[in-house]
Design a protein around this motif. Structure first.
Motif, PDB file in Angstrom:
ATOM      1  N   UNK A  34       0.802  -1.224   0.000  1.00 66.37           N
ATOM      2  CA  UNK A  34       0.000   0.000   0.000  1.00 66.37           C
ATOM      3  C   UNK A  34       0.837   1.277   0.000  1.00 66.37           C
ATOM      4  N   UNK A  35       0.351   2.272  -0.701  1.00 69.07           N
ATOM      5  CA  UNK A  35       0.934   3.624  -0.648  1.00 69.07           C
ATOM      6  C   UNK A  35      -0.239   4.585  -0.422  1.00 69.07           C
ATOM      7  N   UNK A  36       0.042   5.835  -0.049  1.00 67.45           N
ATOM      8  CA  UNK A  36      -1.068   6.781   0.120  1.00 67.45           C
ATOM      9  C   UNK A  36      -1.893   6.921  -1.167  1.00 67.45           C
ATOM     10  N   UNK A  37      -1.236   6.770  -2.316  1.00 64.68           N
ATOM     11  CA  UNK A  37      -1.977   6.911  -3.576  1.00 64.68           C
ATOM     12  C   UNK A  37      -2.854   5.701  -3.854  1.00 64.68           C
ATOM     13  N   UNK A  41      -7.473   5.089   1.905  1.00 67.11           N
ATOM     14  CA  UNK A  41      -8.289   4.802   3.090  1.00 67.11           C
ATOM     15  C   UNK A  41      -7.420   4.296   4.241  1.00 67.11           C
ATOM     16  N   UNK A  42      -6.179   3.870   3.939  1.00 61.33           N
ATOM     17  CA  UNK A  42      -5.295   3.325   4.973  1.00 61.33           C
ATOM     18  C   UNK A  42      -4.183   4.285   5.358  1.00 61.33           C
ATOM     19  N   UNK A  43      -3.759   5.105   4.412  1.00 63.54           N
ATOM     20  CA  UNK A  43      -2.527   5.870   4.605  1.00 63.54           C
ATOM     21  C   UNK A  43      -2.697   7.339   4.258  1.00 63.54           C
ATOM     22  N   UNK A  44      -2.026   8.183   5.060  1.00 61.12           N
ATOM     23  CA  UNK A  44      -2.016   9.617   4.770  1.00 61.12           C
ATOM     24  C   UNK A  44      -0.768   9.931   3.951  1.00 61.12           C
ATOM     25  N   UNK A  49       4.493   3.362   5.645  1.00 66.21           N
ATOM     26  CA  UNK A  49       3.571   2.280   6.010  1.00 66.21           C
ATOM     27  C   UNK A  49       2.459   2.946   6.834  1.00 66.21           C
ATOM     28  N   UNK A  50       1.283   2.335   6.929  1.00 71.62           N
ATOM     29  CA  UNK A  50       0.192   3.028   7.619  1.00 71.62           C
ATOM     30  C   UNK A  50       0.605   3.463   9.035  1.00 71.62           C
TER      31      UNK A  50
END
Ligand code: GLY
Ligand code: MN
Length: 493
Positions: A34-37, A41-44, A49-50
């Protein structure tokens, strides 16, 4: 970090172009995690990492470099992929040191840290066939742009570049647990080892990981909260479904629908005398009416784990014998938690709990001699907790606790069915485990919302409305009176 659309497709051959992006939106590059892009919904923005920002990762690397002797290297390999059979892997779990320093959640890389070069990452090079089977992975571009490595190379360059780095270093620290033959087979590494220049890195990284930052504590609190909610739901469910396997499945389900990526370890779900096996893992038996069940579980949330144990009677009522023994463990749990504060050590807490438990077991006539105590409890009162369930294992239990440490407090008694004691106590196992953050003034129990008083457990079990259809479909739990679904994908309940 936004990747450009030009990276979306990968040339498989001159004539055939195939996109394998798991999260293709035409504007977002898939880097295998996961990345913010890709996962807003998980990351700013700014998080690698979240919950953990790039500045925090850079700060960790800076602190590790400060701990390294002059002209030293630290080599940290990602965890190996373990195969279940043939080409089918077990679920991958990243080495905690590698994750702590890089933020990369994927296999195949080696990170090297030094004062001179900063972070140098050697990254896997996927072939089109690899991508067809496993999807996109973080490569050299992601190392520079997402993990902010100072230098990034394909892994095929490792022998040449790392050999040169090792030759010019006076000491080489490496992560022994995840050591990879990619570098241990290098002549220069072996020469350094034969000259006594190769050292263990974990004594340094585990030191850093002991004190949790505010961002880490937020994840630890959340991980503990998910574990409490998951265990409570499972405890309530146990009255209708007293079966180790069902309860094990349910607690995992309850944690994962609340956002956990996985369990921290295979849950221990021991009914009756199975509870006296400390790390019982079969979880394949029905729980007899009137027996206790011991459940030791925890979940992992974005790299941070919880570890929680409760013991209860699924029938809803403790017998007087169970109550007597449970009360000893509960009082020991509460007394030890009260002693948690800066300056105390796990060793001191262990000595204190041993005294309390020995006194109680002698008084009940279960122990005929204090010398036999370790037959009924060979475990420590607790351990450090963080990214691994037995976290910072290179740090001994004589270390004075400091604000920011998280430890477990888990007194227990495990009486084998064959133990020479009054028959009514034979085959009983009880453990009560909480996660405790050391604060400036004392402690905060991260798992404090999970009931452990007998009267609270009995009240909960006897005033709960069961939904029988939950046996076949755990999702139908949401139909139980008073529970509501919500549509937030991170939190289903
Ligand atoms: N809860 C597992 C352990 O502490 O060993
Ligand atoms: Mn534990």
């Amino acid at each position: 970090m936004q990747f450009l659309a030009r990276n979306l497709v990968r040339r498989v051959s001159r004539t055939q172009v195939v996109s394998r992006n798991a999260y293709s939106t035409q504007t977002v590059r898939d880097i295998g995690q996961p990345t913010p892009a890709s996962h807003p919904h998980l990351m700013a923005e700014g998080e690698v990492t979240p919950g953990i920002r790039i500045e925090e990762y850079i700060g960790r690397r800076k602190k590790l470099v400060e701990l390294l002797p002059e002209n030293s290297l630290a080599i940290i390999s990602s965890a190996p992929v373990k195969m279940m059979t043939d080409v089918v892997p077990y679920t991958f779990r990243q080495d905690a040191d590698y994750l702590y320093l890089t933020g990369c959640q994927q296999p195949g890389g080696v990170a090297v840290l030094s004062d001179e070069r900063g972070l140098c990452m050697f990254m896997p090079e996927s072939t089109p066939k690899d991508i067809a089977w496993e999807g996109e992975v973080a490569g050299v571009d992601a190392a520079s742009e997402v993990f902010k490595a100072d230098q990034a190379y394909p892994i095929s360059k490792l022998p040449e570049i790392l050999s040169d780095m090792i030759r010019h270093s006076s000491k080489v620290f490496h992560n022994v647990q995840s050591a990879s033959q990619r570098y241990t087979n290098l002549d220069d590494f072996q020469n350094s080892a034969s000259l006594g220049k190769v050292k263990t890195l974990s004594s340094l990284t585990h030191e850093l990981r002991l004190i949790k930052s505010p961002a880490e504590l937020k994840l630890m609190r959340e991980s503990a909260s998910i574990a409490c909610q998951g265990l409570l739901k499972t405890m309530l469910h146990s009255k209708g479904f007293p079966d180790e396997g069902i309860l094990s499945a349910q607690v995992e389900y309850e944690c994962r629908v609340r956002g956990a990526q996985r369990m921290a370890f295979n849950p221990v779900v021991g009914g009756g005398s199975n509870a006296s096996v400390i790390h019982y893992s079969r979880n394949d038996q029905r729980i007899k009416d009137g027996d206790l069940v011991l459940m030791d579980m925890g979940c992992e949330l974005h790299g941070y784990v919880s570890d929680l144990t409760r013991t209860w009677p699924p029938c809803g009522k403790f017998s007087s014998v169970q109550e007597e023994l449970y009360d000893l463990i509960l009082q020991t749990n509460k007394e030890c938690i009260k002693q948690c504060k800066p300056g105390t050590t796990i060793r001191q807490l262990n000595t204190y709990s041993t005294e309390l438990l020995c006194d109680g077991l002698m008084k009940m006539g279960i122990l005929k001699s204090r010398r036999l105590y370790h037959q009924l409890n060979p475990t420590s009162i607790g351990h450090y907790l963080g990214m691994d369930v037995h976290d910072s294992s290179a740090v001994g239990y004589d270390r004075p606790l400091q604000p920011g440490f998280v430890i477990t407090i888990e007194p227990g008694v495990y009486i084998p069915s064959s133990f020479d004691c009054p028959e009514r106590f034979q085959g009983i196992g009880i453990r009560i485990e909480d996660d405790v953050l050391i604060t400036e003034t004392g402690y905060e129990v991260l798992t404090g919302s999970m009931p452990k008083e007998i009267k609270h457990i009995e009240t909960l079990l006897n005033n709960h409305c069961h939904d029988n259809s939950a046996r076949t479909s755990p999702v139908s739990l949401c139909k139980v009176k008073g529970l509501h679904t919500n549509r937030n994908p991170r939190r289903l309940f």
